[in-house]
Scaffold this active site. Structure first.
Site, PDB file in Angstrom:
ATOM      1  CG  PHE A  17      -1.595   1.181   1.614  1.00 43.66           C
ATOM      2  CD1 PHE A  17      -2.265   1.966   0.691  1.00 43.66           C
ATOM      3  CD2 PHE A  17      -1.567   1.603   2.952  1.00 43.66           C
ATOM      4  CE1 PHE A  17      -2.890   3.155   1.081  1.00 43.66           C
ATOM      5  CE2 PHE A  17      -2.189   2.773   3.347  1.00 43.66           C
ATOM      6  CZ  PHE A  17      -2.837   3.553   2.399  1.00 43.66           C
TER       7      PHE A  17
ATOM      8  CG  ASP B  17      12.600 -12.849   1.941  1.00 43.72           C
ATOM      9  OD1 ASP B  17      12.753 -11.854   2.690  1.00 43.72           O
ATOM     10  OD2 ASP B  17      12.291 -13.978   2.370  1.00 43.72           O
TER      11      ASP B  17
ATOM     12  CE1 TYR C 210       4.228  -3.869  11.652  1.00 45.53           C
ATOM     13  CE2 TYR C 210       3.109  -2.715  13.428  1.00 45.53           C
ATOM     14  CZ  TYR C 210       3.597  -2.737  12.133  1.00 45.53           C
ATOM     15  OH  TYR C 210       3.452  -1.635  11.325  1.00 45.53           O
TER      16      TYR C 210
ATOM     17  N   GLY D 222       1.908  -7.875  -0.359  1.00 44.18           N
ATOM     18  CA  GLY D 222       1.635  -6.861  -1.390  1.00 44.18           C
ATOM     19  C   GLY D 222       0.960  -7.443  -2.615  1.00 44.18           C
TER      20      GLY D 222
HETATM   21  P1  NAD Z   1       1.591  -3.648   3.042  1.00 42.73           P
HETATM   22  O1  NAD Z   1       1.428  -4.997   3.620  1.00 42.73           O
HETATM   23  O2  NAD Z   1       0.593  -3.170   2.059  1.00 42.73           O
HETATM   24  O3  NAD Z   1       3.024  -3.484   2.385  1.00 42.73           O
HETATM   25  C1  NAD Z   1       4.173  -4.130   2.884  1.00 42.73           C
HETATM   26  C2  NAD Z   1       4.955  -4.660   1.694  1.00 42.73           C
HETATM   27  O4  NAD Z   1       6.189  -5.268   2.178  1.00 42.73           O
HETATM   28  C3  NAD Z   1       4.207  -5.752   0.932  1.00 42.73           C
HETATM   29  O5  NAD Z   1       4.181  -5.460  -0.450  1.00 42.73           O
HETATM   30  C4  NAD Z   1       4.992  -7.020   1.229  1.00 42.73           C
HETATM   31  O6  NAD Z   1       4.898  -7.971   0.190  1.00 42.73           O
HETATM   32  C5  NAD Z   1       6.398  -6.474   1.447  1.00 42.73           C
HETATM   33  N1  NAD Z   1       7.258  -7.359   2.233  1.00 42.73           N
HETATM   34  C6  NAD Z   1       6.982  -7.923   3.438  1.00 42.73           C
HETATM   35  N2  NAD Z   1       8.013  -8.699   3.835  1.00 42.73           N
HETATM   36  C7  NAD Z   1       8.963  -8.608   2.857  1.00 42.73           C
HETATM   37  C8  NAD Z   1      10.257  -9.185   2.679  1.00 42.73           C
HETATM   38  N3  NAD Z   1      10.790 -10.037   3.585  1.00 42.73           N
HETATM   39  N4  NAD Z   1      10.981  -8.876   1.572  1.00 42.73           N
HETATM   40  C9  NAD Z   1      10.461  -8.021   0.635  1.00 42.73           C
HETATM   41  N5  NAD Z   1       9.237  -7.459   0.739  1.00 42.73           N
HETATM   42  C10 NAD Z   1       8.493  -7.754   1.840  1.00 42.73           C
HETATM   43  O7  NAD Z   1       1.663  -2.617   4.282  1.00 42.73           O
HETATM   44  P2  NAD Z   1       1.688  -1.018   4.304  1.00 42.73           P
HETATM   45  O8  NAD Z   1       0.487  -0.536   5.000  1.00 42.73           O
HETATM   46  O9  NAD Z   1       2.008  -0.494   2.964  1.00 42.73           O
HETATM   47  O10 NAD Z   1       2.922  -0.769   5.280  1.00 42.73           O
HETATM   48  C11 NAD Z   1       4.211  -0.472   4.774  1.00 42.73           C
HETATM   49  C12 NAD Z   1       5.163  -0.138   5.897  1.00 42.73           C
HETATM   50  O11 NAD Z   1       4.660   0.958   6.670  1.00 42.73           O
HETATM   51  C13 NAD Z   1       5.374  -1.283   6.893  1.00 42.73           C
HETATM   52  O12 NAD Z   1       6.732  -1.300   7.285  1.00 42.73           O
HETATM   53  C14 NAD Z   1       4.483  -0.909   8.058  1.00 42.73           C
HETATM   54  O13 NAD Z   1       4.986  -1.429   9.273  1.00 42.73           O
HETATM   55  C15 NAD Z   1       4.572   0.607   8.027  1.00 42.73           C
HETATM   56  N6  NAD Z   1       3.376   1.212   8.650  1.00 42.73           N
HETATM   57  C16 NAD Z   1       2.192   1.289   7.973  1.00 42.73           C
HETATM   58  C17 NAD Z   1       1.092   1.849   8.595  1.00 42.73           C
HETATM   59  C18 NAD Z   1      -0.226   2.002   7.885  1.00 42.73           C
HETATM   60  O14 NAD Z   1      -1.172   2.498   8.507  1.00 42.73           O
HETATM   61  N7  NAD Z   1      -0.374   1.662   6.636  1.00 42.73           N
HETATM   62  C19 NAD Z   1       1.183   2.291   9.933  1.00 42.73           C
HETATM   63  C20 NAD Z   1       2.393   2.158  10.591  1.00 42.73           C
HETATM   64  C21 NAD Z   1       3.499   1.631   9.942  1.00 42.73           C
END
Ligand code: NAD
Ligand code: UDP
Length: 329
Positions: free
Chosen positions: A13, A58, A147, A38
């Protein structure tokens, strides 16, 4: 010569919106993702762009990227409670080993790195609203610990690289952010409620719905992150929208927005679900000259229109994402 930025979690996202932002600002963007939570469709529109490259990788494995790198935005990590409860070990690994690889790469390339931390470092907060000075109230052994503690370790490791190696680091503590490209079945409250509304199901409020959250629209979040990256501030900064609402009132708002007549039903509150959450954004205002511009009404309309426009088969796909091909037992 355009500056080059590596974005981990690029197909997620926030990562996909960051890719769009940096392409728009004239950067060369390397997107990296293993697609565990994702969706490649989030970045497919960029594949024809000569300034965009995708690495299916990864990041808990050694990261190799040829050539120069100016910036790294480290966003790879499951972010929805349901996701990280289903893949707890991957979550701990990406926050620890994955972050170590990103920091090592930044050191090697002399790149500045911004890491995506979270309001979850405050756990179930005893201070309200949460300012960056608050140390948090986290259960190390509770289900969300995988987490929360991975993100806390991520912050510590980042500060160690900053202090010990003189690396240029930035830490964004991101509060609940929403908008187009969230996965409809990722379990987070906004896709969950909108999906239920669209399918004609009752809305499931966990607990009595008196817990609060403060929701930030994605465009505001991306602008805050962009400013933080380009700032010279290395301590953590909260990025979020301080407008707070109870989950029960929010469910009612969604029924109003979607003009649906379903009921609100109550389910047990998940363990360690924080009772209150609201960012103190004084620092972001002072240091970045940033504050949210998009009202919840406006942001939710755009988000609802996005979910409504998805193919019917996506809307009806209620089951949670299948992680089996990523899990080694
Ligand atoms: P999301 O799940 O949509 O995106 C995370 C992405 O990371 C995914 O595309 C996933 O495939 C990829 N990923 C996970 N593990 C991986 C790995 N080992 N190697 C390569 N890619 C990997 O989540 P998001 O909402 O887009 O969040 C993105 C970041 O922002 C995260 O680190 C999350 O902790 C942080 N965050 C988001 C929010 C929110 O409200 N959206 C709030 C606090 C923190
Ligand atoms: N929630 C809910 N119903 C749902 C999904 C979530 O009441 O179908 C609640 C959840 O218990 C939490 C809030 O909504 O109190 C926000 O949950 P989310 O998973 O979006 O993120 P969190 O802020 O807990 O990380």
């Amino acid at each position: 010569m355009p500056k080059t930025v590596l974005i981990t979690g690029a197909a997620g996202f926030l990562g996909s919106h960051l890719c769009d932002k940096f392409i728009k600002e004239g950067y060369r963007v390397l997107g990296m993702d293993n697609l565990i939570t994702g969706d490649i469709r989030n970045i497919e529109h960029l594949f024809k762009n000569k300034d965009f490259e995708f690495y299916n990788h990864d990041i808990t494995k050694y990261i190799y990227v040829p050539g120069k790198l100016d910036y790294i935005l480290h966003f790879a990590s499951p972010a929805s409670p349901i996701d990280y409860l289903k893949i707890p070990i991957q979550t701990l690994k990406v926050g620890s080993i994955g972050t170590h690889h990103c920091l090592g790469l930044a050191k090697e390339k002399k790149a500045r790195i911004l890491i995506a931390s979270t309001s979850e470092v405050y756990g179930d907060p005893l201070v309200h609203p949460q300012s960056e000075e608050y140390y948090g109230n986290v259960s190390t052994i509770g289900p969300r610990g995988v987490y929360d503690e991975a993100k806390r370790f991520q912050e510590s490791l980042t500060m160690a690289y900053h202090r010990f190696h003189g690396l240029e680091t930035r830490i964004a503590r991101i509060f609940n952010t929403y908008g187009p490209r969230m996965r409809l079945n990722d379990g987070r409250v906004i896709p969950a409620f909108i999906g239920q509304a669209l399918r004609g199901e009752n809305l499931t409020v966990f607990g009595d719905g008196s817990q609060t959250r403060s929701f930030c629209y994605v465009d505001d979040q991306i602008e805050g992150l962009y400013r933080l990256l380009l700032s010279d501030y290395s301590d953590p900064v909260n990025i979020g929208n301080p407008e707070e609402i109870t989950i029960k009132d929010f469910a009612e708002e969604i029924l109003h927005l979607t003009e649906k007549k379903q009921e609100i039903i109550y389910k047990p509150l998940p363990q360690d679900d924080p009772l209150k959450r609201q960012p103190d954004i004084t620092k972001a205002k002072e240091i970045l000259g940033w504050e949210p511009q998009v009202s919840r009404e406006e942001g939710m309309k755009a988000t609802y229109n996005y979910f409504k426009s998805l193919p019917k088969k996506d809307l009806n796909k209620k089951e949670h994402k299948d992680f089996s091909k990523h899990i080694r037992r």
